[in-house]
Design a protein around this motif. Structure first.
Motif, mmCIF file in Angstrom:
data_model
loop_
_atom_site.group_PDB
_atom_site.id
_atom_site.type_symbol
_atom_site.label_atom_id
_atom_site.label_comp_id
_atom_site.label_asym_id
_atom_site.label_seq_id
_atom_site.Cartn_x
_atom_site.Cartn_y
_atom_site.Cartn_z
ATOM 1 N N LYS A 149 -1.760 5.038 16.817
ATOM 2 C CA LYS A 149 -0.286 4.922 16.731
ATOM 3 C C LYS A 149 0.117 3.740 15.853
ATOM 4 O O LYS A 149 0.999 3.859 15.010
ATOM 5 N N GLU A 150 -0.555 2.602 16.057
ATOM 6 C CA GLU A 150 -0.207 1.387 15.307
ATOM 7 C C GLU A 150 -0.552 1.577 13.828
ATOM 8 O O GLU A 150 0.199 1.175 12.954
ATOM 9 N N GLU A 151 -1.715 2.182 13.567
ATOM 10 C CA GLU A 151 -2.117 2.408 12.176
ATOM 11 C C GLU A 151 -1.159 3.364 11.476
ATOM 12 O O GLU A 151 -0.758 3.144 10.343
ATOM 13 N N ALA A 152 -0.777 4.439 12.183
ATOM 14 C CA ALA A 152 0.156 5.405 11.594
ATOM 15 C C ALA A 152 1.483 4.717 11.289
ATOM 16 O O ALA A 152 2.113 4.990 10.269
ATOM 17 N N ALA A 153 1.886 3.792 12.163
ATOM 18 C CA ALA A 153 3.172 3.110 11.965
ATOM 19 C C ALA A 153 3.142 2.240 10.715
ATOM 20 O O ALA A 153 4.100 2.229 9.939
ATOM 21 N N VAL A 154 2.032 1.529 10.474
ATOM 22 C CA VAL A 154 1.992 0.644 9.301
ATOM 23 C C VAL A 154 1.863 1.473 8.020
ATOM 24 O O VAL A 154 2.474 1.157 6.994
ATOM 25 N N VAL A 155 1.129 2.589 8.099
ATOM 26 C CA VAL A 155 1.035 3.487 6.945
ATOM 27 C C VAL A 155 2.416 4.055 6.627
ATOM 28 O O VAL A 155 2.841 4.103 5.469
ATOM 29 N N LEU A 156 3.132 4.458 7.664
ATOM 30 C CA LEU A 156 4.470 5.020 7.477
ATOM 31 C C LEU A 156 5.397 3.998 6.809
ATOM 32 O O LEU A 156 6.092 4.325 5.840
ATOM 33 N N ARG A 157 5.370 2.759 7.296
ATOM 34 C CA ARG A 157 6.265 1.744 6.727
ATOM 35 C C ARG A 157 5.909 1.470 5.269
ATOM 36 O O ARG A 157 6.779 1.284 4.430
ATOM 37 N N TYR A 158 4.624 1.479 4.973
ATOM 38 C CA TYR A 158 4.170 1.272 3.598
ATOM 39 C C TYR A 158 4.689 2.386 2.693
ATOM 40 O O TYR A 158 5.230 2.144 1.614
ATOM 41 N N LEU A 159 4.571 3.617 3.156
ATOM 42 C CA LEU A 159 4.984 4.765 2.332
ATOM 43 C C LEU A 159 6.498 4.782 2.146
ATOM 44 O O LEU A 159 7.002 5.058 1.056
ATOM 45 N N VAL A 160 7.230 4.467 3.214
ATOM 46 C CA VAL A 160 8.697 4.458 3.131
ATOM 47 C C VAL A 160 9.151 3.398 2.127
ATOM 48 O O VAL A 160 10.079 3.613 1.347
ATOM 49 N N ALA A 161 8.466 2.250 2.146
ATOM 50 C CA ALA A 161 8.860 1.160 1.248
ATOM 51 C C ALA A 161 8.417 1.408 -0.185
ATOM 52 O O ALA A 161 9.097 1.015 -1.131
ATOM 53 N N ARG A 162 7.290 2.095 -0.351
ATOM 54 C CA ARG A 162 6.702 2.237 -1.687
ATOM 55 C C ARG A 162 7.143 3.510 -2.368
ATOM 56 O O ARG A 162 7.480 3.515 -3.554
ATOM 57 N N ASN A 163 7.133 4.614 -1.651
ATOM 58 C CA ASN A 163 7.359 5.924 -2.266
ATOM 59 C C ASN A 163 8.679 6.540 -1.808
ATOM 60 O O ASN A 163 8.718 7.654 -1.301
ATOM 61 N N HIS A 164 9.747 5.802 -1.989
ATOM 62 C CA HIS A 164 11.077 6.278 -1.615
ATOM 63 C C HIS A 164 11.744 6.943 -2.815
ATOM 64 O O HIS A 164 11.272 6.780 -3.955
ATOM 65 N N PRO A 165 12.838 7.679 -2.598
ATOM 66 C CA PRO A 165 13.442 8.431 -3.716
ATOM 67 C C PRO A 165 13.889 7.568 -4.884
ATOM 68 O O PRO A 165 13.949 8.054 -6.010
ATOM 69 N N GLY A 166 14.169 6.276 -4.661
ATOM 70 C CA GLY A 166 14.616 5.427 -5.761
ATOM 71 C C GLY A 166 13.491 4.703 -6.472
ATOM 72 O O GLY A 166 13.728 3.950 -7.413
ATOM 73 N N ALA A 167 12.248 4.916 -6.028
ATOM 74 C CA ALA A 167 11.119 4.194 -6.628
ATOM 75 C C ALA A 167 10.911 4.629 -8.075
ATOM 76 O O ALA A 167 11.295 5.733 -8.466
ATOM 77 N N ALA A 168 10.290 3.749 -8.854
ATOM 78 C CA ALA A 168 10.037 4.048 -10.268
ATOM 79 C C ALA A 168 9.210 5.329 -10.397
ATOM 80 O O ALA A 168 8.423 5.661 -9.505
ATOM 81 N N ALA A 169 9.395 6.025 -11.521
ATOM 82 C CA ALA A 169 8.664 7.276 -11.740
ATOM 83 C C ALA A 169 7.165 7.006 -11.804
ATOM 84 O O ALA A 169 6.364 7.774 -11.287
ATOM 85 N N GLU A 170 6.794 5.900 -12.446
ATOM 86 C CA GLU A 170 5.369 5.572 -12.562
ATOM 87 C C GLU A 170 5.074 4.352 -11.699
ATOM 88 O O GLU A 170 5.630 3.290 -11.903
ATOM 89 N N LEU A 171 4.194 4.521 -10.744
ATOM 90 C CA LEU A 171 3.750 3.398 -9.910
ATOM 91 C C LEU A 171 2.266 3.189 -10.180
ATOM 92 O O LEU A 171 1.568 4.129 -10.537
ATOM 93 N N PRO A 172 1.773 1.945 -9.985
ATOM 94 C CA PRO A 172 0.319 1.794 -10.041
ATOM 95 C C PRO A 172 -0.312 2.632 -8.927
ATOM 96 O O PRO A 172 0.351 2.922 -7.928
ATOM 97 N N THR A 173 -1.553 3.019 -9.083
ATOM 98 C CA THR A 173 -2.197 3.788 -8.022
ATOM 99 C C THR A 173 -2.379 2.884 -6.804
ATOM 100 O O THR A 173 -2.343 1.660 -6.910
ATOM 101 N N ILE A 174 -2.570 3.505 -5.653
ATOM 102 C CA ILE A 174 -2.770 2.737 -4.425
ATOM 103 C C ILE A 174 -4.038 1.884 -4.554
ATOM 104 O O ILE A 174 -4.077 0.740 -4.121
ATOM 105 N N GLU A 175 -5.055 2.418 -5.224
ATOM 106 C CA GLU A 175 -6.294 1.668 -5.439
ATOM 107 C C GLU A 175 -6.034 0.441 -6.315
ATOM 108 O O GLU A 175 -6.552 -0.646 -6.035
ATOM 109 N N GLN A 176 -5.224 0.615 -7.367
ATOM 110 C CA GLN A 176 -4.909 -0.515 -8.246
ATOM 111 C C GLN A 176 -4.135 -1.581 -7.478
ATOM 112 O O GLN A 176 -4.412 -2.778 -7.607
ATOM 113 N N GLU A 177 -3.170 -1.144 -6.674
ATOM 114 C CA GLU A 177 -2.379 -2.094 -5.894
ATOM 115 C C GLU A 177 -3.271 -2.920 -4.980
ATOM 116 O O GLU A 177 -3.100 -4.132 -4.848
#
Lengths: 222, 393
Positions: free
Chosen positions: A100-128
């Protein structure tokens, strides 16, 4: 202890909480680090993560999501929170190994990183992940070579490795590991488990060093 | 140079197949050699490295047929293990509501009367990236579609040999591909009996006159001409005649659209969701390309148009951002299910950037809309195709 989103350019529409948070921050500067973290965590918007949380989320994604699909599939999404909630729930329901805790932190990361207003090109998750420096390496604590426990390794293997490497390590989507040459080259074995190789995700975030040693011991006894 | 890169890519794709054949883990490392997501390296633009999902750059659609190695690739779990589709041991089973179960090898299936037809194959998510608000899924742009010649036997002939019982309503397909985790639902689909018994519904073993490639479903795949590609099961191993639609995620939840249009951005709607079936009318511009700089004078605008089970009646082009539309010339002969090539001779006069648009109309008078109705899965995008070029003196 500045709290930042994993990418820049996010944070519109939350000026009030931000101002409050800055005020609280200033007031807390003289307090201990742990207390500051605790208070800021209570204040913070769901969509902002500490660098350590971002790293944790990214490693979890590489270890638990990349079992079935590469992270490029995740990186190309631009979704609001409600759709991310549904998506993460669906993946956990389908077998993604996230507490549950892991899913919550993954969710917050995705909401903050991959939201509708995010840039079209993002570095890959591996690069980050590569760009961010880990706060500390828990495994680097000098406590001598680990002794693997084969009996414990059996269960760890079944839970973490079997989906790809097959029951009894006889191979599946991933190569056969029983009597595999890599078991004799511990450096290569640890490198692969910790950091991944090709389609194999990195397991450094999911397995402790003792876990890896136990799995190695069990595999070496096959 | 181009030839060398093509050859290299062919080897990379072959490599994927060989790695799978060896049951080794190199599959996605081969895909990794195709490099970063969204980059066109060689003929395909990779969207996901594993499972390998890649689309065809639209410039390839200046050809009537899309070559096998340039054809878009999509699956949920990647190709099955080599053992599962080995020609010597692979078998197709027909079971369920039939009078006699059948188990057939590929040579036995090839004894049925063969049929060759040309049909468009298109992923339901083609154009998903154009939907607003954005929706989850592989962010396909324009090229998750292709036109190929398919050779195989009629599904109808096989079902007739097995003998369908009167309660039959749906025909279910199962392929040999498997998810990495056993907790992930299998990709299982079914089609209504009327489509299964249609004389043009095929079980194909050849693509463009060559044996079906592994990435496209070898040794046997379903082709439901005029319908979206999720019905065209790859690596087919089991056909089950049923009294109902297949249960399970990929039939009951995925690949469904609202029966009537819904508010964009709403969650899963209260409205009735129906399976995606027929392709809507659609057209694409294959040349010129996005961002091209053109000299003033005559410019050939060309592309393709298709309309599922219906013929394309006309294609129109606008070279002034949709203010005026002119008819394009349809080339060749109408062939059911195939796409139709078209051309328009544009006399480029005004210097500066301009948008070129195209839209098609089918024989029932249905015209491509400017934007497709939003739906939560981002399926069936069929909005006007559009690109920007610059005329420079």
């Amino acid at each position: 202890m500045e709290r930042v989103g994993p990418t820049d350019g996010y944070g519109g529409g939350m000026s009030m909480p931000r101002r409050v948070s800055r005020f609280v921050f200033a007031a807390l500067l003289s307090l201990t680090l742990s207390l500051a973290v605790f208070t800021a965590a209570q204040e913070e918007d769901r969509a902002s993560l500490s660098p350590a949380e971002s790293r944790k989320a990214a490693t979890l994604i590489m270890a638990r999501c990349a079992v079935c699909h590469t992270t490029d599939l995740i990186s190309q999404q631009r979704l609001p929170e409600d759709r991310w909630i549904v998506t993460v729930e669906k993946m956990v329901h389908w077998g993604a190994e996230l507490s549950k805790e892991e899913a919550a932190v993954v969710l917050r990361y995705l909401v903050a990183r991959n939201h509708p207003g995010a840039a079209a090109e993002l570095p890959t998750i591996e690069q980050e992940l590569a760009m961010s420096q880990p706060a500390s390496d828990p495994g680097a604590a000098g406590d001598g070579p680990l002794t693997g426990l084969s009996a414990r390794g059996a269960g760890l293997y079944a839970r973490n490795c079997q989906a790809c490497h097959g029951e009894g390590a006889t191979g599946g989507v991933g190569p056969k590991l029983a009597r595999n040459m890599i078991l004799k080259n511990e450096g290569a074995f640890w490198e692969t488990v910790l950091h991944g190789r090709g389609p194999m995700p990195a397991w450094g975030a999911a397995l402790s060093h003792q876990d890896i040693a136990d799995i190695h011991a069990w595999l070496a006894a096959r | 140079m181009a030839v060398t890169r093509r050859a290299l890519f062919a080897r990379v794709l072959q490599g994927i197949g060989m790695a799978v054949a060896a049951g080794r883990l190199d599959r996605a490392s081969a895909a990794n050699q195709v490099e970063a997501t969204g980059q066109a390296i060689g003929p395909l633009t990779v969207r996901v490295s594993r499972p390998f999902d890649a689309e065809t750059p639209v410039r390839e659609f200046t050809s009537a047929l899309t070559p096998n190695e340039r054809f878009f690739v999509r699956s949920h779990f990647g190709p099955p293990s080599a053992e599962a589709v080995q020609p010597e041991t692979w078998r197709l089973t027909v079971k369920g509501l039939v009078k006699g179960e059948l188990t057939l090898s590929l040579p036995e299936l090839k004894k049925f009367e063969p049929l060759t037809l040309t049909a468009v194959l298109q992923c339901s998510g083609n154009g998903r990236a154009h939907h607003r608000p954005q929706v989850p899924g592989v962010q396909w742009e324009r090229g998750a579609v292709g036109n190929a010649q398919w050779t195989g036997l009629r599904l109808r002939d096989l079902l007739q040999q097995a003998g369908i019982k009167p309660q039959a309503v749906h025909v279910q397909f199962q392929g040999a591909d498997r998810p990495a985790l056993p907790t992930v639902p299998l990709f299982t689909r079914s089609i209504p009996i009327h489509k299964a018994l249609h004389p043009d519904t095929l079980l194909a073993y050849e693509m463009n006159g060559r044996p079906l490639p592994l990435l496209h479903g070898a040794p046997l795949r379903v082709i439901t001409p005029g319908w979206m590609a999720e019905s065209c099961m790859k690596w087919l191993t089991e056909i089950t005649v049923r009294a109902d639609e297949t249960p399970g995620y990929y039939m009951q939840q995925a690949y469904r659209i609202p029966e009537t249009s819904i508010q964009p951005g709403s969650g899963l709607p209260g409205s009735v969701m129906v399976p995606v079936e027929q392709m809507p009318v659609k057209s694409l511009i294959a040349a010129p390309a996005e961002g091209d700089v053109l000299k003033p004078g005559p410019v050939t605008v060309q592309g393709v148009a298709w309309a599922g089970e219906s013929p394309v009646a006309r294609v129109e082009v606008s070279c002034d951002d949709g203010k005026t539309w002119e008819p394009a010339r349809l080339l060749g002969e109408e062939q059911p299910y195939a796409w139709r090539q078209w051309q328009y001779l544009w006399s480029a006069r005004h210097v500066g950037p301009t948008a070129i648009l195209c839209r098609a109309t089918d024989a029932q008078g249905v015209q491509q809309p400017e934007k497709s109705p939003w739906n939560p899965g981002g399926f069936l995008w069929s909005g006007w195709d559009r690109l920007t070029v610059t005329v420079a003196a």
